[in-house]
Enzyme design. Sequence first.
Site, PDB file in Angstrom:
ATOM      1  CG  ASP A 101       5.004  75.346  43.305  1.00  0.00           C
ATOM      2  OD1 ASP A 101       5.963  75.108  42.542  1.00  0.00           O
ATOM      3  OD2 ASP A 101       4.182  76.249  43.092  1.00  0.00           O
ATOM      4  CG  ASP A 161       8.623  77.537  37.471  1.00  0.00           C
ATOM      5  OD1 ASP A 161       8.606  77.536  36.230  1.00  0.00           O
ATOM      6  OD2 ASP A 161       8.284  78.523  38.138  1.00  0.00           O
TER       7      ASP A 161
HETATM    8  N1  GLY Z   1       8.255  78.822  40.844  1.00  0.00           N
HETATM    9  C1  GLY Z   1       7.723  80.121  40.753  1.00  0.00           C
HETATM   10  C2  GLY Z   1       8.721  81.142  40.412  1.00  0.00           C
HETATM   11  O1  GLY Z   1       9.866  80.855  40.138  1.00  0.00           O
HETATM   12  O2  GLY Z   1       8.322  82.292  40.418  1.00  0.00           O
END
Ligand code: GLY
Length: 384
Positions: A101, A161
């Site tokens: 992330d 994601d």
């Molecule tokens: N990237 C984590 C979510 O969208 O919950």
Amino acid sequence: MSIIMNEYLNRDRLQEAIWFSLKKIDFAKETFKTTFPDHASVDNVYPETENVKGWNQGFWTGMLWIAYELTGNEEYRKAAEMQIPTYTKRVVEELTVDHHDMGFLYTPSCVAAYKLTGNEEAKKAAMMAADFLMRRYHEKGEFIQAWGKLDAPDNYRLIIDCLLNIPILYWAAEVSGDRKYDETALKHFNTTAVHIMRENGSTYHTFYFDPETGKPLKGVTAQGASDDSCWARGQAWGIYGMMLTYKYHKSDIAMERFKKITDYYIGLLPQDYVPFWDMIFGDGSGEPRDSSAAAIAVCGLLEAVKYMQGEERKKYLTYANKMMASLVDDYLCWGVDECNGLLLHATYSVPHNSGVDECNIWGDYFFMEALIRFVTENKWELYW
Ligand code: GLY
């Protein structure tokens, strides 16, 4: 006359939403100076958190940068700049940087700071973040591992994601001149594009590979209702994520995947254009919504229409207008004084019973991004 707003979205109403959101940000910034709103609210109020773990701090700083761009008010710039040292500390001291992330954390915060103001400290921190992300790339399978210890068989997978994390690598390639960042991001993108979408345009949340051979194995959910359902926010990450790689590479597969993923999404939307947390649920299900997915989808659609014409452009633009009108009218927290967020009725994770039917900070960020896209007639320069 607007070329981006149509009869579904009223310019005055949009302007009201901007002023209202800025007031909310003014209020929240008295609390969150070098601390941050937590990922999700509790009873519509964000608890305070430090920039030492989690994946979501960048969204708050990004909201301050958008507020600065909307108003030119130096107070927002100062507030955003005050947070940059927390990002430096995080990468220098390696505080929870062993996940994918780094793009979510460092793009709307530090890349934005560098793009808007030439902030060298922010550039350095964002480059370090890009390097942490690069370390998670596996030649076997050609993907960036999202979570957990590298090579752990139960985590040898990519997740949808990450399409929003790889733009920091495209940016790193541009500012450093080192193509390795771009090549790695593109390899990860292609692996995602090939495996994450089912034939009907729905998507898996995560996709596993064999750690020994790199062969594709199977799609599995983490935050959706089941392995064969379609997590709404995952689908929205797919919508916007495909276009973010398209922005850099104009790849055919990115555009083709964008259309299929978006068509599946809009085909299953409830009457008010804001999805329930998984696309298997429809009107009357009584399930929680995820307004953050709608905000992400609006940004993806607005990015896509830059490259479209005629009926196709009209179709996606109309959906973007309808989704935005619904968010502005029925999800922005008008009249809810005891709320320090923006969008009500977002959902982080039903399976983890976390942040269900609350505000979440990325929903608020992408709502602000959608606002600035509309008000600038889609000429806003992306942080991504
Ligand atoms: N990237 C984590 C979510 O969208 O919950």
